[in-house]
Motif scaffolding. Structure first.
Motif, PDB file in Angstrom:
ATOM      1  N   UNK A  53       0.836  -1.204   0.000  1.00 56.17           N
ATOM      2  CA  UNK A  53       0.000   0.000   0.000  1.00 56.17           C
ATOM      3  C   UNK A  53       0.870   1.253   0.000  1.00 56.17           C
ATOM      4  N   UNK A  54       1.992   1.188   0.735  1.00 52.46           N
ATOM      5  CA  UNK A  54       2.926   2.324   0.732  1.00 52.46           C
ATOM      6  C   UNK A  54       3.525   2.519  -0.659  1.00 52.46           C
ATOM      7  N   UNK A  55       3.897   1.408  -1.291  1.00 49.78           N
ATOM      8  CA  UNK A  55       4.443   1.461  -2.655  1.00 49.78           C
ATOM      9  C   UNK A  55       3.385   1.993  -3.616  1.00 49.78           C
ATOM     10  N   UNK A  56       2.153   1.499  -3.452  1.00 49.70           N
ATOM     11  CA  UNK A  56       1.035   1.940  -4.290  1.00 49.70           C
ATOM     12  C   UNK A  56       0.875   3.459  -4.193  1.00 49.70           C
ATOM     13  N   UNK A  57       0.847   3.967  -2.953  1.00 52.29           N
ATOM     14  CA  UNK A  57       0.654   5.396  -2.751  1.00 52.29           C
ATOM     15  C   UNK A  57       1.784   6.224  -3.335  1.00 52.29           C
ATOM     16  N   UNK A  58       3.027   5.762  -3.165  1.00 51.77           N
ATOM     17  CA  UNK A  58       4.184   6.494  -3.681  1.00 51.77           C
ATOM     18  C   UNK A  58       4.175   6.540  -5.208  1.00 51.77           C
ATOM     19  N   UNK A  59       3.883   5.406  -5.832  1.00 54.60           N
ATOM     20  CA  UNK A  59       3.847   5.345  -7.298  1.00 54.60           C
ATOM     21  C   UNK A  59       2.696   6.175  -7.849  1.00 54.60           C
ATOM     22  N   UNK A  60       1.559   6.131  -7.161  1.00 59.18           N
ATOM     23  CA  UNK A  60       0.388   6.883  -7.598  1.00 59.18           C
ATOM     24  C   UNK A  60       0.622   8.389  -7.466  1.00 59.18           C
ATOM     25  N   UNK A  61       1.369   8.777  -6.449  1.00 59.36           N
ATOM     26  CA  UNK A  61       1.695  10.192  -6.274  1.00 59.36           C
ATOM     27  C   UNK A  61       2.625  10.667  -7.385  1.00 59.36           C
ATOM     28  N   UNK A  62       3.506   9.767  -7.841  1.00 57.16           N
ATOM     29  CA  UNK A  62       4.429  10.089  -8.917  1.00 57.16           C
ATOM     30  C   UNK A  62       3.680  10.265 -10.234  1.00 57.16           C
ATOM     31  N   UNK A  63       2.828   9.286 -10.543  1.00 62.67           N
ATOM     32  CA  UNK A  63       1.989   9.329 -11.747  1.00 62.67           C
ATOM     33  C   UNK A  63       0.660   8.651 -11.425  1.00 62.67           C
ATOM     34  N   UNK A  64      -0.435   9.394 -11.400  1.00 61.75           N
ATOM     35  CA  UNK A  64      -1.737   8.787 -11.075  1.00 61.75           C
ATOM     36  C   UNK A  64      -2.028   7.563 -11.943  1.00 61.75           C
ATOM     37  N   UNK A  65      -2.308   6.440 -11.270  1.00 61.93           N
ATOM     38  CA  UNK A  65      -2.560   5.181 -11.974  1.00 61.93           C
ATOM     39  C   UNK A  65      -1.393   4.225 -11.911  1.00 61.93           C
ATOM     40  N   UNK A 160     -17.216   0.451  -5.085  1.00 65.72           N
ATOM     41  CA  UNK A 160     -16.758   1.363  -4.050  1.00 65.72           C
ATOM     42  C   UNK A 160     -17.456   2.701  -4.078  1.00 65.72           C
ATOM     43  N   UNK A 161     -17.180   3.500  -3.060  1.00 64.96           N
ATOM     44  CA  UNK A 161     -17.811   4.819  -2.968  1.00 64.96           C
ATOM     45  C   UNK A 161     -17.248   5.785  -4.005  1.00 64.96           C
ATOM     46  N   UNK A 162     -16.023   5.506  -4.466  1.00 63.02           N
ATOM     47  CA  UNK A 162     -15.412   6.331  -5.513  1.00 63.02           C
ATOM     48  C   UNK A 162     -14.791   5.435  -6.575  1.00 63.02           C
ATOM     49  N   UNK A 163     -15.634   4.795  -7.391  1.00 65.71           N
ATOM     50  CA  UNK A 163     -15.119   3.841  -8.392  1.00 65.71           C
ATOM     51  C   UNK A 163     -14.247   4.538  -9.424  1.00 65.71           C
ATOM     52  N   UNK A 164     -13.346   3.776  -9.996  1.00 65.44           N
ATOM     53  CA  UNK A 164     -12.394   4.344 -10.951  1.00 65.44           C
ATOM     54  C   UNK A 164     -13.039   4.864 -12.224  1.00 65.44           C
ATOM     55  N   UNK A 165     -14.266   4.441 -12.498  1.00 67.35           N
ATOM     56  CA  UNK A 165     -14.934   4.918 -13.705  1.00 67.35           C
ATOM     57  C   UNK A 165     -15.183   6.424 -13.635  1.00 67.35           C
ATOM     58  N   UNK A 166     -15.173   6.967 -12.421  1.00 73.40           N
ATOM     59  CA  UNK A 166     -15.362   8.406 -12.236  1.00 73.40           C
ATOM     60  C   UNK A 166     -14.063   9.179 -12.490  1.00 73.40           C
ATOM     61  N   UNK A 167     -12.957   8.454 -12.628  1.00 74.94           N
ATOM     62  CA  UNK A 167     -11.670   9.105 -12.866  1.00 74.94           C
ATOM     63  C   UNK A 167     -11.400   9.218 -14.361  1.00 74.94           C
ATOM     64  N   UNK A 168     -10.326   9.848 -14.710  1.00 73.92           N
ATOM     65  CA  UNK A 168     -10.039  10.136 -16.119  1.00 73.92           C
ATOM     66  C   UNK A 168      -9.660   8.882 -16.909  1.00 73.92           C
ATOM     67  N   UNK A 169      -9.799   8.980 -18.217  1.00 71.42           N
ATOM     68  CA  UNK A 169      -9.398   7.896 -19.120  1.00 71.42           C
ATOM     69  C   UNK A 169      -7.897   7.652 -19.000  1.00 71.42           C
ATOM     70  N   UNK A 170      -7.143   8.735 -18.848  1.00 66.31           N
ATOM     71  CA  UNK A 170      -5.687   8.600 -18.714  1.00 66.31           C
ATOM     72  C   UNK A 170      -5.336   7.782 -17.471  1.00 66.31           C
ATOM     73  N   UNK A 171      -5.984   8.105 -16.344  1.00 70.81           N
ATOM     74  CA  UNK A 171      -5.731   7.365 -15.110  1.00 70.81           C
ATOM     75  C   UNK A 171      -6.030   5.886 -15.306  1.00 70.81           C
ATOM     76  N   UNK A 172      -7.199   5.580 -15.838  1.00 67.05           N
ATOM     77  CA  UNK A 172      -7.610   4.180 -15.973  1.00 67.05           C
ATOM     78  C   UNK A 172      -6.744   3.414 -16.960  1.00 67.05           C
TER      79      UNK A 172
END
Length: 217
Positions: A53-65, A160-172
Motif C-alpha cells: 500500500x505504501x508502494x502503491x501510494x508512492x507510485x500513484x503520487x508520482x503518476x496517477x494510476x 466502491x464509494x469512488x469507483x475508478x470509472x469516475x476518474x479520467x481515461x488517462x488514469x484508468x
C-alpha cells in the motif's frame, strides 16, 4: 484401434499428471493443501497490505494510476492455487481463502477484500480453463496473473464509494497497464517460481508439479 487410441489418451493424460475423470474430483489432499496455501498466502497479503500500500501510494503520487504496479502480490493466490492443484476451482478457492484470512487478521478494506478475492480468483481461473487445465508453464502462469489483474481492474472500475470509472481515461489506462504488468510478473512469474521452489523441497510430491520435478531431476 479404439483400444489403442484409448490407451494413448490415458497415457497422455497421465503425462499431464491428471486422469480425465479425476480433473473434476477433488481429493482430500487437494482440499487440505488449498486451505494451507490460502492461509499462507493470506499471511503474505497481510504483510503486503503495509508494504504494497505504501508502494502503491508512492507510485500513484508520482503518476496517477502507476500505483497498480504494486497490485500483483495480492493476485498471487489464484496463480499458485491453479499451478499446484490443477483442477477447476483451485485458483478461485486459494485466492478466496487468502482474502478471507487477510480480512480476518485486519486490513483497511474489510469485506471488500473478500469480494476482490472472488473476482481476482475467477480472473486467474478463466485462464487455466482456457488451457483446459493442461498447461502450467511460466507463460500460462503469467497469463493467469494478467487474467486476475484485468478482473481486479474491472472490479475497481465499478466498485466502491469512488469507483475508478469516475476518474479520467488517462488514469484508468495507466492503471490498467500497470496492473497487467504487475499481475504478469509479481503474480505470474513470481508465483511460478514459488511453486517450483516448493516442488524442490518435496512438499508437493502428491501433485503433478512435484512429480514433474522428480522426473526433471
Amino acid at each position: 484401434m479404439s483400444t489403442s487410441t484409448s490407451a494413448s489418451a490415458k497415457q497422455a493424460s497421465a503425462a499431464n499428471g491428471l486422469r480425465p475423470a479425476s480433473i473434476w474430483r477433488w481429493r482430500v489432499v487437494d482440499i487440505v493443501v488449498a486451505a494451507v496455501l490460502g492461509v499462507a498466502i493470506g499471511l503474505v497479503f497481510w504483510g503486503w497490505n503495509t508494504i504494497g500500500y505504501a508502494w502503491f501510494g508512492a507510485a500513484d503520487a508520482l503518476t496517477p494510476g502507476l500505483g497498480g504496479i504494486a497490485v500483483g502480490i495480492w493476485l498471487l493466490g489464484g496463480v499458485v492455487g491453479g499451478l499446484v492443484i490443477r483442477k477447476p476451482g483451485a485458483a478461485l478457492v486459494v485466492e478466496l481463502v487468502a482474502a478471507i484470512v487477510s480480512m480476518l487478521i485486519g486490513n483497511v478494506w474489510g469485506v471488500s477484500t473478500v469480494l476482490s478475492g472472488i473476482v481476482q480468483g475467477l480472473g486467474a481461473e478463466i485462464i487455466f480453463a482456457l488451457f483446459f487445465y493442461r498447461r502450467f508453464g511460466i507463460v500460462v502462469a503469467a497469463l493467469a496473473g494478467v487474467g486476475a489483474a484485468v478482473a481486479a481492474w474491472v472490479f475497481e472500475l465499478f466498485y466502491g464509494s469512488s469507483p475508478n470509472i469516475l476518474k479520467s481515461l488517462e488514469f484508468n489506462t495507466i492503471y490498467l497497464v500497470s496492473v497487467v504488468i504487475s499481475g504478469a510478473i509479481l503474480a505470474g512469474v513470481v508465483g511460478w517460481l514459488l511453486v517450483r521452489a516448493l516442488a524442490v523441497t518435496g512438499a508437493l510430491n502428491r501433485f503433478a508439479v512435484g512429480r514433474e520435478h522428480v522426473r526433471e531431476v
